[in-house]
Scaffold this motif. Structure first.
Motif, PDB file in Angstrom:
ATOM      1  N   UNK A  71      -0.034   2.711  -5.185  1.00  0.00           N
ATOM      2  CA  UNK A  71       0.337   1.319  -4.909  1.00  0.00           C
ATOM      3  C   UNK A  71      -0.959   0.534  -4.774  1.00  0.00           C
ATOM      4  N   UNK A  72      -1.319  -0.242  -5.761  1.00  0.00           N
ATOM      5  CA  UNK A  72      -2.594  -0.970  -5.707  1.00  0.00           C
ATOM      6  C   UNK A  72      -2.678  -1.882  -4.482  1.00  0.00           C
ATOM      7  N   UNK A  73      -3.801  -1.794  -3.782  1.00  0.00           N
ATOM      8  CA  UNK A  73      -4.048  -2.669  -2.644  1.00  0.00           C
ATOM      9  C   UNK A  73      -3.452  -2.200  -1.344  1.00  0.00           C
ATOM     10  N   UNK A  74      -2.629  -1.133  -1.375  1.00  0.00           N
ATOM     11  CA  UNK A  74      -1.939  -0.722  -0.153  1.00  0.00           C
ATOM     12  C   UNK A  74      -2.893  -0.102   0.860  1.00  0.00           C
ATOM     13  N   UNK A  75      -3.844   0.726   0.400  1.00  0.00           N
ATOM     14  CA  UNK A  75      -4.775   1.334   1.364  1.00  0.00           C
ATOM     15  C   UNK A  75      -5.607   0.270   2.069  1.00  0.00           C
ATOM     16  N   UNK A  76      -6.061  -0.720   1.308  1.00  0.00           N
ATOM     17  CA  UNK A  76      -6.830  -1.803   1.942  1.00  0.00           C
ATOM     18  C   UNK A  76      -5.985  -2.534   2.969  1.00  0.00           C
ATOM     19  N   UNK A  77      -4.693  -2.705   2.654  1.00  0.00           N
ATOM     20  CA  UNK A  77      -3.792  -3.373   3.598  1.00  0.00           C
ATOM     21  C   UNK A  77      -3.650  -2.558   4.883  1.00  0.00           C
ATOM     22  N   UNK A  78      -3.545  -1.223   4.741  1.00  0.00           N
ATOM     23  CA  UNK A  78      -3.423  -0.360   5.922  1.00  0.00           C
ATOM     24  C   UNK A  78      -4.666  -0.431   6.790  1.00  0.00           C
ATOM     25  N   UNK A  79      -5.832  -0.472   6.160  1.00  0.00           N
ATOM     26  CA  UNK A  79      -7.071  -0.452   6.916  1.00  0.00           C
ATOM     27  C   UNK A  79      -7.421  -1.834   7.482  1.00  0.00           C
ATOM     28  N   UNK A  81     -11.123   3.574   8.919  1.00  0.00           N
ATOM     29  CA  UNK A  81     -11.571   4.331   7.741  1.00  0.00           C
ATOM     30  C   UNK A  81     -12.009   5.741   8.102  1.00  0.00           C
ATOM     31  N   UNK A  82     -12.363   5.968   9.336  1.00  0.00           N
ATOM     32  CA  UNK A  82     -12.789   7.302   9.769  1.00  0.00           C
ATOM     33  C   UNK A  82     -11.644   8.110  10.356  1.00  0.00           C
ATOM     34  N   UNK A  83     -10.481   7.488  10.430  1.00  0.00           N
ATOM     35  CA  UNK A  83      -9.340   8.141  11.087  1.00  0.00           C
ATOM     36  C   UNK A  83      -8.690   9.150  10.144  1.00  0.00           C
ATOM     37  N   UNK A  84      -8.517  10.390  10.619  1.00  0.00           N
ATOM     38  CA  UNK A  84      -7.780  11.424   9.882  1.00  0.00           C
ATOM     39  C   UNK A  84      -6.352  11.445  10.410  1.00  0.00           C
ATOM     40  N   UNK A  85      -5.468  10.741   9.711  1.00  0.00           N
ATOM     41  CA  UNK A  85      -4.110  10.554  10.212  1.00  0.00           C
ATOM     42  C   UNK A  85      -3.177  10.339   9.034  1.00  0.00           C
ATOM     43  N   UNK A  86      -1.891  10.698   9.193  1.00  0.00           N
ATOM     44  CA  UNK A  86      -0.918  10.387   8.134  1.00  0.00           C
ATOM     45  C   UNK A  86      -0.857   8.900   7.816  1.00  0.00           C
ATOM     46  N   UNK A  87      -1.273   8.072   8.763  1.00  0.00           N
ATOM     47  CA  UNK A  87      -1.242   6.626   8.528  1.00  0.00           C
ATOM     48  C   UNK A  87      -2.190   6.236   7.404  1.00  0.00           C
ATOM     49  N   UNK A  88      -3.369   6.831   7.380  1.00  0.00           N
ATOM     50  CA  UNK A  88      -4.379   6.456   6.382  1.00  0.00           C
ATOM     51  C   UNK A  88      -4.339   7.349   5.135  1.00  0.00           C
ATOM     52  N   UNK A  89      -3.457   8.366   5.130  1.00  0.00           N
ATOM     53  CA  UNK A  89      -3.377   9.281   3.987  1.00  0.00           C
ATOM     54  C   UNK A  89      -2.532   8.655   2.885  1.00  0.00           C
ATOM     55  N   UNK A  90      -3.213   8.147   1.877  1.00  0.00           N
ATOM     56  CA  UNK A  90      -2.506   7.537   0.743  1.00  0.00           C
ATOM     57  C   UNK A  90      -2.717   8.352  -0.530  1.00  0.00           C
ATOM     58  N   UNK A  91      -2.974   9.643  -0.362  1.00  0.00           N
ATOM     59  CA  UNK A  91      -3.247  10.489  -1.528  1.00  0.00           C
ATOM     60  C   UNK A  91      -2.002  10.760  -2.352  1.00  0.00           C
TER      61      UNK A  91
END
Length: 823
Positions: free
Chosen positions: A311-319, A362-372
């Motif tokens: 989803x383009x732009x979604x990771x930036x939106x999360x962060x 950006x340093x958080x290891x969490x399902x929230x930031x996992x957009x793989x």
């Protein structure tokens, strides 16, 4: 006086909300527990609330819905000039809370929402996105259905929700479990696993999904050793029992139609005492769950998963989540504090630090930031866009649509949506289901020693049968194996055998029984053996029918050669005898033997020897008719000559008596007439036989199962036995006359030799009858030839051999004086 409609009790505050021209509701679990309250019925019940930690993945899915709505609001092509709002409620993974949220979305947030005579106002939401669990979605859909408000679920997969009679306004962007069950069953069948174990969540998702899987598996010929249901809140003894069944089972494959929480509980129990190597086959609910990848004994697991996406732009939106935005939401506050182990609020806990605003997502290891992977997230994203496209089509394409007046979105508008977003197609069939497309995911060990879920292929339900699976990458199996594991109750039965079910066991448990003679099975796991065609027989492996060998007495085999040699030898012997008699025809011994009948007898014996050759070789229509008739006529001619010679002997001795004129009545004309008359009778019998029912060639398939006997059928048994009977009658009559004449005087009394020859003749043909009847196949013909040759040799040796001996070796006895001497 006008009536007023007011809400009973306090309103449930949404977790996230923004106003807009049209509101989209959201109901799904951000927390996984509900605060339980024992109501005493003395005070009004309090608002149900959630407890426990915030689910980071639930927050990500919430943000995905908000991201999609904001993206649509910023679009100039989709709903231009229209602003979408949202109200998102936390269901606490509880059905009662989910239903309360659904009613809240129907009513709106105002305490007084309608005044006047009509109290039918149905709230402000156009549609609702949710829920994750099928059970909760069923409850919400039953609440929203009567008001014709669509519910679009990104994660409810129960096939029961496709029933439009019960859930007329339900839609989903994730495929139904019916497709998943079909994919799992075909996956199991594809790898040849016919003996499996099955575990499932004791919920609508697990029970209905497994029921659909078992139905398809039964059609595919897959047998289930056990099928166990459990739930994560069951007593530990129940979980232990399921784990022990898996450990003790003989099936090597376990199909798990289980929710994430239930699977985690089961794997924790199995980890206490890991089972023997098992090949796990997983449903989409857990096969890509990162929390479960630490259970290394499940390495090699394979299953179906929702297609991962970008989803383009979604990771930036999360962060892009500022502390001020976080403080404005109680849910985001809880998430922030839990993620960074600090507090945004005043806390009495001394060990809890205060968040300083420098925390970095950006340093958080969490399902929230996992957009793989973004599997379910994309389903959420597509659900929002489906609703937006339905509203867009209603506003800008349907001129008769009264959305502005009714503030309602009809289900038919959702059924008609058909678009692509970021390369992913979105549409619904008549049941509100999308086109089923799954990835095949395999748990493979990486070089680091960790387990990664890798995509190894695809399953597309829209393709024709046989093309739905595409495996494009090497699969790693249980214990790192490269060969497909085998899981069968019984090994496949090879061609030449048939399956016989074992008593009291499923159809996949069977014994392999060899096919009996004359039957074959030419495929693996044949349920039956099939009879070969009449003229075919099975080979030693019982897997091929080959033509039966055709057997008859031929000139190429030893027996046929021996009989032919004796036949030709006998004919030559008769001709040589005739030559000797012809050369010495003027001598007394030849003249005394009635040379005319002797030569006729030798001619008939020659024919008797030669007629046996017609019995050798492949029977044909002409040879069958010739062999029996030639045999019958030549033998009657032979016996007639012998009978004539016997009568001549009797008459000759009677003629020596004073006053006798016997020879007058049986002279040469009468002798010829006798032979011709007796032979003519046999000719007439043979003609009648050939006209009425002649012998014919036939394939005898009954004497031997494994070969064909080519022989001559008699046509008419009466005709055959009439020919033999007539020969026998003449032989007996001749024998009786010869016996009467055997003691007549003179050195040369031919009646003695005729008696002995007839004795041999009768003995041969009397023993022929039982031997002929009991001899099988070609030996029947051999017996008949032997009888012809034996009786012919008996006649020629007994009647002519003594005379030839005197002619050739004792010429001194070949005088009239010697012949007339009386003993």
């Amino acid at each position: 006086m006008a009536s007023v409609c007011t809400q009973q009790g306090a309103a449930h505050t949404p977790a996230f909300s923004v106003d807009g021209d049209y509101i989209i509701g959201g109901v799904y679990s951000i927390h996984h527990n509900m605060h339980t309250v024992d109501n005493n019925y003395n005070t009004a019940p309090r608002i149900q609330s959630c407890t426990g930690r915030v689910d980071a993945r639930g927050v990500r899915l919430t943000r995905a819905m908000i991201f999609a709505i904001e993206e649509i609001n910023n679009s100039t092509e989709l709903l231009p000039g229209v602003k979408l709002g949202y109200q998102i409620h936390d269901s606490c993974a509880s059905v009662p809370v989910a239903m309360h949220a659904a009613i809240q979305l129907l009513n709106g947030n105002d305490s007084v929402f309608k005044s006047g005579n009509n109290c039918s106002h149905s709230g402000v939401v156009m549609a609702v996105v949710g829920e994750f669990g099928s059970t909760s979605s069923m409850s919400i859909s039953r609440v929203l259905g009567p008001f014709n408000i669509p519910l679009v679920s990104p994660y409810s997969t129960c096939a029961c929700l496709s029933d439009k009679k019960q859930y007329p306004t339900f839609f989903r962007t994730i495929p139904s479990d019916q497709f998943q069950a079909d994919a799992l069953a075909k996956l199991v069948k594809h790898f040849g696993w016919t003996w499996i174990g099955a575990v499932r969540s004791d919920s609508d998702y697990g029970n209905k999904g497994m029921a659909a899987f078992l139905e398809v598996a039964l059609r595919e010929g897959i047998c289930v050793e056990y099928s166990e249901a459990f739930y994560r809140t069951n007593p530990r003894s129940k979980i232990q029992r399921v784990a022990d069944i898996i450990r003790r089972s003989t099936s090597k494959v376990v199909v798990a139609f289980v929710a994430i929480g239930d699977m985690k509980v089961l794997l924790e129990e199995l980890a206490q005492e890991p089972p023997p190597p098992r090949q796990w086959v997983g449903s989409e609910a857990w096969i890509t769950e990162p929390q479960l990848l630490s259970y290394t004994f499940c390495a090699g697991a394979i299953g179906v998963a929702i297609q991962q996406s970008v989803i383009p732009g979604f990771r930036d939106f999360l962060l892009d989540l500022s502390p001020s935005e976080v403080r404005g939401s109680s849910v985001l506050t809880e998430f922030w504090e839990d993620a960074f182990n600090c507090s945004l609020r005043e806390s009495e806990l001394l060990f809890l630090l205060t968040c300083n605003g420098q925390e970095d997502l950006t340093t958080l290891q969490s399902p929230y930031t996992d957009t793989s992977q973004l599997r379910i997230t994309n389903m959420m994203y597509k659900a929002v866009y489906a609703i937006a496209h339905a509203i867009h089509d209603a506003l800008f394409q349907n001129v008769n649509f009264t959305l502005f007046q009714t503030q309602k979105l009809e289900s038919k508008e959702l059924k008609q949506v058909n678009f692509s977003q970021n390369g992913y197609h979105v549409s619904f069939d008549g049941n509100g289901d999308p086109v089923a497309f799954y990835e095949l995911v395999n748990w493979q060990k990486s070089e680091r020693g960790t387990i990664d879920p890798l995509t190894v292929g695809f399953y597309d339900a829209s393709l024709p049968e046989g093309q739905k699976f595409l495996i494009n990458r090497k699969i790693t199996w249980v214990e790192g194996g490269t060969q497909v594991p085998v899981s069968v109750c019984s090994e496949s039965c090879p061609p030449g055998t048939r399956k016989v079910l074992q008593k009291g066991k499923p159809i996949c448990c069977y014994d392999c029984i060899p096919c009996p003679e004359g039957e074959i099975s030419n495929m693996t796991d044949s349920p039956d053996c099939f009879l070969c065609p009449r003229e075919f027989w099975s080979n030693s492996n019982r897997d091929v029918c080959f033509p039966k060998p055709v057997e008859f007495l031929s000139f190429d085999e030893v027996l046929g050669i021996i009989l032919a040699v004796f036949s030709v030898g006998g004919a030559c012997l008769a001709i040589i005898t005739a030559v000797i008699f012809l050369h010495h025809r003027t001598t007394p011994i030849v003249r005394a033997n009635n040379s005319e009948l002797s030569f006729l007898l030798l001619f008939s014996l020659t024919l008797c020897f030669l007629c046996s050759l017609t019995f050798i070789g492949a029977p044909s229509e002409w040879s069958c008719m010739l062999r029996h008739t030639a045999f019958g006529i030549t033998f009657v001619l032979c016996i007639s000559c012998v009978l004539g010679k016997t009568i001549v002997v009797l008459m000759a001795f009677k003629a020596t008596l004073p006053g006798s004129n016997a020879m007058k009545w049986f002279g040469p004309p009468q002798q010829r007439m006798t032979v011709v008359s007796l032979t003519l009778i046999q000719i007439i019998i043979c003609i009648i036989w050939l006209v009425v029912s002649p012998p014919f060639p036939v394939k005898n398939l009954s004497t031997y199962k494994e070969k064909i006997i080519l022989e001559c059928a008699l046509g008419s048994a009466v005709g055959f036995w009439a020919v033999l009977g007539y020969i026998g009658l003449l032989a007996v009559f001749c024998f009786v006359l010869a016996v009467l004449a055997r003691k007549l005087p003179d050195n040369f009394n031919e009646a003695k030799m005729i008696t002995f020859s007839m004795l041999i003749f009768c003995a041969v043909w009397i023993t022929f009858i039982p031997a002929y009847v009991s001899s099988p196949g070609k030996f029947t013909v051999a017996v008949e030839i032997f009888a012809i040759l034996a009786s012919s040799f008996g006649l020629i040796l007994c009647i002519f051999a003594p005379k030839c001996f005197i002619i050739l070796f004792q010429p001194e006895k070949n005088t009239k004086k010697h012949l007339m001497n009386k003993n």
